[in-house]
Design a protein around this motif. Structure first.
Motif, short mmCIF file in Angstrom:
data_model
loop_
_atom_site.label_atom_id
_atom_site.label_comp_id
_atom_site.label_asym_id
_atom_site.label_seq_id
_atom_site.Cartn_x
_atom_site.Cartn_y
_atom_site.Cartn_z
N THR A 391 -10.92 25.92 -34.43
CA THR A 391 -9.53 26.03 -34.67
C THR A 391 -9.22 27.31 -35.15
N ALA A 392 -10.13 27.90 -36.15
CA ALA A 392 -9.95 29.13 -36.42
C ALA A 392 -10.14 30.23 -35.37
N LEU A 393 -11.32 29.87 -34.79
CA LEU A 393 -11.43 30.86 -33.36
C LEU A 393 -10.61 30.75 -32.43
N SER A 394 -9.82 29.82 -32.03
CA SER A 394 -8.98 29.63 -31.17
C SER A 394 -7.65 30.40 -31.63
N LEU A 395 -7.40 30.41 -32.90
CA LEU A 395 -6.36 31.36 -33.43
C LEU A 395 -6.78 32.92 -33.56
N ALA A 396 -7.96 33.07 -34.02
CA ALA A 396 -8.42 34.51 -34.20
C ALA A 396 -8.83 35.46 -33.20
N LEU A 397 -9.54 34.75 -32.17
CA LEU A 397 -10.08 35.42 -30.93
C LEU A 397 -8.88 35.96 -29.80
N PRO A 398 -8.19 35.00 -29.44
CA PRO A 398 -7.00 35.45 -28.53
C PRO A 398 -6.05 36.60 -29.39
N ALA A 399 -5.94 36.60 -30.61
CA ALA A 399 -5.03 37.39 -31.16
C ALA A 399 -5.88 38.74 -31.57
N ALA A 400 -6.97 38.77 -31.81
CA ALA A 400 -7.84 39.99 -31.86
C ALA A 400 -7.74 40.82 -30.61
N LEU A 401 -7.81 39.88 -29.54
CA LEU A 401 -8.23 40.59 -27.96
C LEU A 401 -6.59 41.34 -27.90
N ALA A 402 -5.70 40.62 -28.44
CA ALA A 402 -4.35 41.14 -27.93
C ALA A 402 -4.08 42.34 -28.72
N LEU A 403 -4.49 42.39 -29.99
CA LEU A 403 -3.94 43.59 -30.82
C LEU A 403 -5.25 44.67 -30.36
N PRO A 506 -7.47 48.59 -19.07
CA PRO A 506 -7.99 47.69 -19.63
C PRO A 506 -9.29 47.50 -19.06
N PRO A 507 -10.28 46.90 -19.70
CA PRO A 507 -11.82 46.97 -19.21
C PRO A 507 -11.69 45.74 -18.19
N PRO A 508 -12.95 45.82 -17.24
CA PRO A 508 -13.12 44.85 -16.38
C PRO A 508 -13.58 43.52 -16.83
N ARG A 509 -13.36 42.41 -15.88
CA ARG A 509 -13.84 41.20 -16.18
C ARG A 509 -15.23 41.10 -16.02
N ILE A 510 -16.26 40.54 -16.83
CA ILE A 510 -17.64 40.44 -16.75
C ILE A 510 -17.94 39.32 -16.34
N VAL A 511 -18.56 39.24 -15.21
CA VAL A 511 -18.83 37.85 -14.42
C VAL A 511 -20.40 37.50 -15.14
N GLU A 523 -11.79 31.71 -21.35
CA GLU A 523 -10.96 30.96 -21.87
C GLU A 523 -9.88 31.58 -23.02
N TYR A 524 -10.46 32.40 -23.86
CA TYR A 524 -9.76 33.23 -24.85
C TYR A 524 -9.03 34.25 -24.27
N VAL A 525 -9.54 34.81 -23.26
CA VAL A 525 -8.63 35.91 -22.61
C VAL A 525 -7.35 35.13 -22.14
N GLN A 526 -7.70 34.18 -21.29
CA GLN A 526 -6.45 33.50 -20.71
C GLN A 526 -5.27 33.01 -21.77
N ALA A 527 -5.88 32.43 -22.69
CA ALA A 527 -5.04 32.16 -23.85
C ALA A 527 -4.15 33.40 -24.55
N ARG A 531 -0.20 33.62 -24.46
CA ARG A 531 0.49 33.41 -25.74
C ARG A 531 1.22 34.82 -25.96
N TYR A 532 0.70 36.17 -25.61
CA TYR A 532 0.98 37.20 -26.20
C TYR A 532 1.51 38.06 -25.12
N HIS A 533 1.72 37.67 -23.94
CA HIS A 533 2.15 38.55 -22.60
C HIS A 533 1.62 39.94 -22.60
N ARG A 534 0.26 40.08 -22.90
CA ARG A 534 -0.10 41.16 -22.81
C ARG A 534 -1.51 41.30 -21.86
#
Length: 549
Positions: A391-403, A506-511, A523-527, A531-534
């Motif tokens: 739960t904590a990661l599902s909140l923190a990781l998308p938010a950290a990516l957006a910031l 933005p950086p590329p997607r890493i396959v 999954e976190y990038v998509q979230a 969520r943050y429209h960025r």
């Protein structure tokens, strides 16, 4: 977050006021009355300005109705609304500006000569910009953008040789970008406008100071504030100097200089309370609550937070009220009142989501994730620990990516570097959570994403018809076609480009596998993007390169 630098009462210096007085002459007692009221606005003596306009409106209401009289009444209602905005009487300003627009728009189809049409456009543009400021300050950003677009559409008809109304619209665009947290775009626009908009120079400098303070560039912020204060002093705009004082306090608070911040906020609060500026006073109380909480004064922090929230709610400043709710949520957590923390944080997030302030949504999610991490450190979650970590990661990781991704908006390497330091705190939380869960796969993908690098977008440079590109071939990776796609550079070229302030893409997607399919942190990038429209990553995909021994 401080209140944005207020738009100038008329966004004009003395010379502009003289030009307008000549162009918008209604005869006596109106011409001298307008001049007196404007003097009171700049002093500032808000009650005196409102009293003058009230007397003039009473005279105008006594005249027999005609298109000219309706224009005069509309102009007076517009100025009353502008003064009410300065007094932070947002509900009252809404009524006055609405009255003005009804009157001025109501005579749009009346026969007018060329000069009459210009006078009508002047009043309508002025009133629309007051409406933009009202909508901004009540958190209605989409509606503010619509009103600004309407005003911009009228500029083609308006004779604006000095660019005064154009400059005012530009300043409002800067404010709106700042309200949305688009710091990089706001800084770029304000810097571009400085050279061409002398009438708005002190306000643009103040905006740039707030942008720099918000992005951890405190020396630069102080330089802008000093120049803004000097410009306000030269124009005799005391109200503008008072706003600079409160923004200096904000910069001190962001820099961690709590003694100086408290001193400056106390000075500003005394001024705003004396002048009856409830919204500005609430900003000071909000900041002083944060200082009190930092010093361990829980009772003082709670009292100031409650007072600030009540004032913001009274004037209808929804975003600022949400900021205070978020501050209250932090205090509630420190008291151990988890239910109250969740209630206030969710209430603030709902407002941010509704108004499209997605950066603050990310900040709320990070706060909740930090609270959950702290709770994991304090208590034994037993068999539920993995669920709590997820739960904590599902909140923190998308938010950290957006910031972290917000740095792509900045046009200078220094601004990007300073913002990245701020965003790193969020990413450090993510790594702690991943390490705690011993999630080797996630840690591996986090490292890959962080090391992916960033291409540089040369949006202003065309390569059409050129034998050689901007940078030496020796450092080149690829060139993009002239269709708006980023120009990707590497090695020496990337370093050189960053040093002169080219925008980062933005950086590329890493396959993650040769077979394709999954990309790093997919999954976190998509979230985060949902969520943050960025934009978090570009459309480009690059293969994962495994280490060689």
């Amino acid at each position: 977050m401080p209140e944005e630098p207020e738009a100038p009462e008329d966004a004009q210096d003395a010379a502009e006021q003289e030009e307008q007085a000549a162009a918008l002459s209604y005869g006596e007692p109106f011409d001298s009355g307008f001049a007196l009221a404007e003097h009171h606005q700049h002093t500032p003596d808000i009650p005196a300005a409102l009293a003058v306009y009230g007397e003039l409106l009473a005279v105008a209401e006594s005249f027999e109705d005609s298109p000219d009289v309706r224009l005069l009444r509309g102009h007076l209602w517009s100025n009353i609304g502008t003064v009410q905005l300065a007094a932070t009487d947002l509900p009252g300003a809404g009524v006055s500006i609405g009255q003005s627009l009804d009157l001025v728009r109501g005579i749009a189809s009346e026969p007018m000569g060329p000069n009459g049409r210009q006078v009508w456009l002047e009043v309508l543009l002025k009133t629309l910009m007051a409406r933009v400021e009202l909508l901004r300050r009540t958190g209605q950003f989409d509606e503010a953008q619509e009103a600004m677009d309407e005003a911009t559409g009228l500029l083609s008809e308006f004779d604006d040789p000095e660019g005064l109304r154009t400059a005012e619209i530009g300043l409002s665009r800067v404010h709106l970008l700042m309200d949305r947290g688009a710091w990089g775009a706001a800084e770029e626009l304000a810097s571009a406008l400085l050279a061409d908009a002398p009438s708005t120079e002190p306000y643009l400098l103040d905006c740039l100071g707030v942008v720099c303070a918000s992005t951890v560039r405190f020396e630069q912020a102080e330089d802008y504030f000093a120049r803004a204060e000097e410009a306000h002093l030269a124009l005799g705009h005391q109200a503008g100097r008072q706003q600079v004082l409160s923004h200096r306090a904000y910069a001190a608070l962001r820099a961690g200089d709590f003694d100086r911040a408290e001193e400056l906020y106390t000075q500003a609060a005394e001024i705003f309370e004396r002048q009856g500026q409830a919204e500005d006073l609430a900003v000071c109380e909000q900041a002083r609550a944060a200082i009190a909480a930092h010093r361990g004064d829980a009772a003082g922090a709670a009292a100031l937070t409650a007072s600030s929230l009540a004032r913001f709610q009274q004037v209808g400043a929804a975003i600022a009220a949400a900021d205070t709710m978020l501050l209250g949520a932090r205090h509630a957590y420190e008291r151990g009142d988890i239910d109250e923390m969740k209630r206030l944080a969710q209430g603030a997030r709902d407002v941010y989501q509704e108004r499209g302030v997605y950066e603050r949504c990310a900040q709320v999610d990070l706060m909740l994730a930090r609270a959950l991490e702290d709770n994991l450190n304090r208590t034994d979650h037993g068999v539920h620990e993995r669920t709590s970590l997820a739960t904590a990661l599902s909140l923190a990781l998308p938010a950290a990516l957006a910031l972290e991704a917000a740095r792509y908006e900045f046009a200078t390497a220094h601004a990007r570097s300073q913002w990245l330091q701020l965003a790193d705190e969020a990413m450090q939380l993510v790594f702690r959570l991943a390490l705690r869960g011993n999630d080797q796969g996630l840690i591996f993908e986090l490292v890959e994403h962080r090391c992916a690098g960033a291409s540089l977008a040369l949006s202003r440079t065309s390569t059409t018809g050129k034998a050689a590109a901007v940078f030496p071939d020796a450092a080149m990776k690829t060139y993009a076609p002239d269709d708006g796609a980023p120009l990707t550079l590497g090695g020496i070229a990337a370093e050189a480009a960053a040093s002169v302030g080219l925008r980062v893409a933005p950086p590329p997607r890493i396959v993650m596998s040769a077979a394709g399919g999954r990309t790093a942190l997919q999954e976190y990038v998509q979230a985060a993007e949902f969520r943050y429209h960025r934009r978090i990553v570009s459309e480009e995909e690059v293969p994962f390169c495994p280490p060689t021994i």
